[in-house]
Design an enzyme around this catalytic site. Sequence first.
Site, PDB file in Angstrom:
ATOM      1  N   LYS A   5       0.913  -0.625   0.065  1.00  0.00           N
ATOM      2  CA  LYS A   5      -0.128  -0.167   0.310  1.00  0.00           C
ATOM      3  C   LYS A   5       0.996   1.673   0.108  1.00  0.00           C
ATOM      4  O   LYS A   5       1.902   1.087   0.521  1.00  0.00           O
ATOM      5  CB  LYS A   5      -0.824   0.330   1.306  1.00  0.00           C
ATOM      6  N   ASP A  50       8.521  -2.522   4.291  1.00  0.00           N
ATOM      7  CA  ASP A  50       7.211  -2.375   5.794  1.00  0.00           C
ATOM      8  C   ASP A  50       7.528  -3.875   4.751  1.00  0.00           C
ATOM      9  O   ASP A  50       6.088  -4.622   4.386  1.00  0.00           O
ATOM     10  CB  ASP A  50       6.461  -2.010   5.947  1.00  0.00           C
TER      11      ASP A  50
END
Length: 424
Positions: free
Chosen positions: A164, A181
């Site tokens: 995202k 991440d």
Amino acid sequence: MMGALQLQSNGDGAAEGLLPDPGYVEVDPTGRYGRYNEILGKGSSKTVYRAFDEHRGMEVAWNQVQLHDFLRGPAELERLYGEIHLLKSLRHRAVMRLHASWADAAAPRLAVNFVTELFTSGTLRQYRLRHPRAGAAAVRRWCRQILDGLAYLHARGVIHRDLKCDNIFVNGSQGQVKIGDFGLATVARRRGSPHAARCVVGTPEFMAPEVYAEGYDERADVYSFGMCVLEMVTLEYPYSECVHPVHIYKKVTSGIKPAALYKVKDPAVRRFIDRCLAPASRRPSAAELLSDPFLQLEDGCGLGYGDDADYSAMYNYLHQPACLDHHHHAGSIGSTASNGVVSNGGGGGGGRWDDESEDEDDDGSMFQGIDQLFNEHEDDELHVAGVDITIKGKRMQDGRIFLRLRIADKDGTGDGTLALTIER
């Protein structure tokens, strides 16, 4: 001594002095990295500080995770160690780089520290909201870099599972974006393996329908990427019209697209996003999307590749001929492609800390010598070790790209022509 440089005597017998301490509050076990007491970001269990790499003379990000927050469940601790181990193995220009990691047992609360690249402009979500006037060319540039990174990960069996805009990081002064991440990422043992495709994990707004069905592969990341593109072009979070994750689940599993998608008026952008959000059986891979016509529209090189070095799609269709003479650039460390990227043969150097190994990317070696195919000083002709090479390309009106590669010996023997048509 860490953080203090010796000053030599000026010759009048004055004692040596020390430069003022730079203000480190903590150093790593090797003495190479120093942490400042400046917080760049903070989550429920991780704090990110500004730090300095004295070996390379550059700022870095010092990530500190308090293990106390993970002792409530072994799964969370395993996830943390998995992220660190995975990051250590990745070397790509569009993937966040891990420089070092260690456990600090002497801390008041047991902590794990890991040092990564420092991204000066935050996440892509923050950056896009801060610069709402970024044009279509900028979005295409970001898309190519993200897809380039995804193709690299997927080729190694890595599924990110939480892609995202909040997990894509930006160096705004360079127009550079990188995937980060990897806390939910996993590695499949082999293509087609059901391993790592049975857990419902991720951010609901970006999760593919097949993830909810607990059966998916790396194409789930492509769906998430499509939602990232939607956010980039509309500045809206997908499914922002929903007030609860259950509502999102019902819409996604019913095939109802987010309301923001219907605000996209550009047909090329809409078609590109629709390809990403297609059912898994018809959804293209990240590598295939790199050749989508939407990403070829930017001005610059003839085939739409700008100066951002995202030419991975070209490599899918043009492999370096075996007859190229690799001694042509004898004495050089690597070959510099026409777009300025230097490729040093071989992948990342594992645990080595010398500059050469740290700067290498796994994706570089495949482009060794490819600049010889695009030498702008040879008028489309290349002469290598008694071989003539000619490459010509043309974009058709229907969006297809026609390429012709001709390789021939100078004496007229061994003449061969390879013609390729890239469908839209």
